[in-house]
Write a protein that holds these residues in place. Structure first.
Motif, PDB file in Angstrom:
ATOM      1  N   GLY A 151     -24.488 -22.167 -61.387  1.00  0.00           N
ATOM      2  CA  GLY A 151     -24.569 -22.269 -59.929  1.00  0.00           C
ATOM      3  C   GLY A 151     -24.673 -23.705 -59.437  1.00  0.00           C
ATOM      4  O   GLY A 151     -24.066 -24.074 -58.429  1.00  0.00           O
ATOM      5  N   SER A 176     -23.761 -26.410 -61.267  1.00  0.00           N
ATOM      6  CA  SER A 176     -22.661 -27.244 -61.755  1.00  0.00           C
ATOM      7  C   SER A 176     -21.360 -27.005 -61.005  1.00  0.00           C
ATOM      8  O   SER A 176     -20.430 -27.789 -61.127  1.00  0.00           O
ATOM      9  CB  SER A 176     -22.455 -27.024 -63.253  1.00  0.00           C
ATOM     10  N   VAL A 177     -21.265 -25.921 -60.228  1.00  0.00           N
ATOM     11  CA  VAL A 177     -20.024 -25.693 -59.468  1.00  0.00           C
ATOM     12  C   VAL A 177     -20.159 -26.140 -58.017  1.00  0.00           C
ATOM     13  O   VAL A 177     -19.274 -25.902 -57.209  1.00  0.00           O
ATOM     14  CB  VAL A 177     -19.569 -24.213 -59.493  1.00  0.00           C
ATOM     15  N   ARG A 208     -23.820 -31.959 -55.737  1.00  0.00           N
ATOM     16  CA  ARG A 208     -24.079 -31.588 -57.122  1.00  0.00           C
ATOM     17  C   ARG A 208     -25.079 -32.556 -57.748  1.00  0.00           C
ATOM     18  O   ARG A 208     -24.847 -33.766 -57.730  1.00  0.00           O
ATOM     19  CB  ARG A 208     -22.767 -31.594 -57.916  1.00  0.00           C
TER      20      ARG A 208
END
Lengths: 279, 348
Positions: free
Chosen positions: B97, B99-100, B106
């Motif tokens: 969740g 890392s995307v 991020r």
């Protein structure tokens, strides 16, 4: 307990069935395969080599590789899209789409070739327009690619649809719920889930793309060194009674089949990927 | 606060949900309880943004999110079969969740890992980060799914049959633990279940659904003790049903007057429901006769199964296990101490 209760249990029946299967495979598959290589090497290795490096043969091999290099990736894209649509969405006409995907399996390759002649040939629907604009499709590489795509497009889709259906949509939904975009979800979740099935489909698709004869024969025009693929080149050599050369080139196709088989089996063995199952 | 307004949804000719209104309070642990096909999972998916209603509105804190897809609703969703990414390690699953996220929002790789490790600690799976989902037990997979959902710091946690695939002992442990986690993290949680025991044990409030309609919303105590419909009465908890005739606040069963008060004012055919434990043995010769057919122990009680009043109608009653169990074939007499009566047309 030990007395056989079904006819299938009797040793004689079991032995008989195995024998029938082995004989059948031996006669229809192994024997011809051996014959191909035997014929190819009948006039010695030198003749074999000469037949393969002869300019027309080399041109045919190059063309076959080119056609496969274009049509296989296109069918991978199409196959993944179609499988995705069928497996992950519900829409009207879904069963019709699935049936249509199978069409190339049920239609004769000759018909598949003729369709394109009808569309793009000199007398075809788009023929005059194409001629005016100097675009050649029939008796040229684009025609070969089109015919090959049509004949091979079920392979990837057929492989992926049951796999993706079994895997369901939960993984993708989980990725989306975690905030991933559709594309990222495809790259990081869907693709890894289907990669072995996809590879398997690509392998079969490639084997067929390189070996296709009927559809390609119709649109090719058999121009030596220009529009002859390997299977067409084999036929020409054979029709000229040049058996050793014909079988030498044919042995390449047989070799392709064997390599495909070995790759496919090792894939299954290494990753436990069995046909039609996810894990 | 999450609120649903007049939600309806059909799949083809099948009406999955019909005019659902529901307000979920902040910090609440809410159960959506119903049999299969009742629409409870569809409702959960609509709240998540994994499905969209044909009509009606979903609001988060007053804001209309009906058209918003799941990625933008900031909810944690735990799937029935967990839907763990099988080709990723546990740590990668939990990190997914974060890392995307778009590059701007991020956190660095190291931070993502650290956060994932924290979450694995939280769900008591520290040290298992390098394993793959297939190498974990069902209960562990469940915890990974939870950690993964919590990684994106949702306000709302949605769970679809969270304990369905686990064996009884693990289920009980996980329930307690989940409840604790819910308190600790200050979440609002909604879970779907078909198991009434689970709903009663875990939830602050229970929403009972049947055939796409909310039958009752209430605390576990309300729903168990004062069900407002025949369906809820029969679905939540063990329940005996007798067909009765009601006249002047008295229920008559096959000619026997049952001396249990009927609160509702109606005359005519009805259904009388009572729990196995809402009875007393009668010693003065009155009450309903029960022909004992089977007895088994149920914790501190004997669960006695028998036919009532010489008919083929089977009822279950609980007797104190301090006493010797009744003999099979013997006859008892009992009074119903607490019951609910529903009109015949309501009792379907």
């Amino acid at each position: 307990m030990s007395a056989p209760s079904l006819p299938g249990d009797a040793p004689s029946v079991r032995l008989g069935l195995i024998l029938v299967a082995v004989l059948f495979i031996g006669f229809f598959l192994v024997l011809p395969l051996v014959a191909v290589f035997a014929q190819a090497l009948a006039k010695g290795l030198a003749a074999y080599g000469a037949a393969i490096i002869e300019p027309d043969a080399v041109a045919a091999i190059k063309l076959t590789l080119l056609v496969a290099a274009i049509s296989v990736p296109l069918n991978v894209v199409f196959g993944v899209c179609a499988a995705w649509a069928v497996a992950k969405f519900d829409f009207r006409g879904k069963s019709i789409l699935v049936t249509l995907i199978d069409l190339p399996f049920s239609v004769s390759p000759v018909v598949a070739g003729l369709v394109y002649v009808l569309l793009f040939g000199a007398q075809g629907w788009f023929g005059p327009w194409l001629m005016e604009h100097g675009v050649r499709i029939i008796f040229a590489v684009p025609g070969l690619v089109l015919a090959t795509i049509l004949v091979t497009f079920p392979f990837v889709a057929r492989e992926l649809i049951p796999l993706m259906q079994e895997q369901g949509r939960a993984d993708e939904e989980a990725a989306l719920a975690l905030g991933a975009s559709g594309f990222r979800t495809f790259l990081r979740v869907t693709l890894p889930n289907i990669k072995w099935g996809l590879l398997y489909g690509v392998l079969l698709c490639n084997a067929r793309a390189m070996g296709e004869f009927g559809a390609v024969s119709v649109v090719s025009g058999h121009l030596r060194g220009l529009t002859n693929t390997v299977p067409l080149h084999v036929e020409i050599l054979y029709n000229e009674y040049n058996f050793a050369a014909a079988f030498a080139v044919a042995s390449l196709l047989a070799l392709l089949a064997l390599v495909t088989l070995v790759l496919k089996t090792s894939l299954e063995w290494k990753f436990g990927y069995s046909h039609r199952s996810a894990r | 606060m999450i609120s649903l307004h007049n939600i309806s949804k059909s799949f083809g000719a099948f009406a999955a949900l019909h005019n659902i209104d529901l307000a979920v309070r902040d910090g609440e642990f809410l159960a959506l309880l119903g049999p299969s096909g009742s629409g409870k999972t569809t409702l959960l998916r609509i709240i998540a943004g994994l499905a969209f209603p044909d009509e009606g509105e979903v609001r988060f804190n007053g804001e209309d999110v009906t058209e918003l897809p799941v990625a933008e609703r900031k909810v944690g969703f735990v799937f029935q079969q967990y839907a763990l990414f099988r080709h990723m390690s546990v740590l990668d699953n939990v990190s997914f969740g974060l890392s995307v996220r778009p590059r701007r929002r991020r956190p660095s790789k190291a931070k993502v890992r650290a956060r994932a490790r924290e979450l694995l600690d939280l769900v008591q799976l520290d040290g298992l980060g390098d394993r793959y989902p297939a190498q974990l037990s069902g209960g562990q997979q469940q915890r990974v799914a939870l950690a993964r959902a919590l990684a994106v710091e949702p306000q709302l946690l949605l769970l679809d049959e969270p304990f369905g695939a686990l064996d009884a002992k693990v289920r009980k442990e996980l329930r307690r633990w989940l409840r604790q986690l819910h308190e600790q993290m200050g979440l609002t949680s909604i879970f779907v279940t078909h198991d009434q025991e689970e709903a009663l044990e875990l939830a602050d409030r229970v929403v009972v659904l049947d055939r796409g309609v909310i039958e009752q919303i209430g605390t576990p105590e309300d729903v168990y003790m004062t069900p407002t419909s025949g369906f809820v009465s029969g679905f939540v908890g063990d329940c005996n049903s007798l067909p009765v005739q009601v006249r002047a606040h008295r229920a008559h069963f096959e000619g026997v007057v049952l001396d249990v008060p009927v609160a509702r004012a109606f005359d005519g055919p009805g259904r009388l429901d009572f729990r196995p434990h809402d009875i007393a043995l009668s010693v003065d010769g009155g009450g309903l006769p029960l022909q004992v057919r089977g007895v088994y122990r149920r914790g501190g009680h004997w669960r006695v199964e028998g036919t009532v009043n010489g008919s083929q109608r089977i009822v279950e009653i609980d007797l104190d296990a301090d006493q010797a169990p009744p003999q099979i074939g013997s006859e008892l007499a009992f009074r119903i101490t607490r019951a609910r009566v529903f009109r015949e047309q309501e009792a379907v």
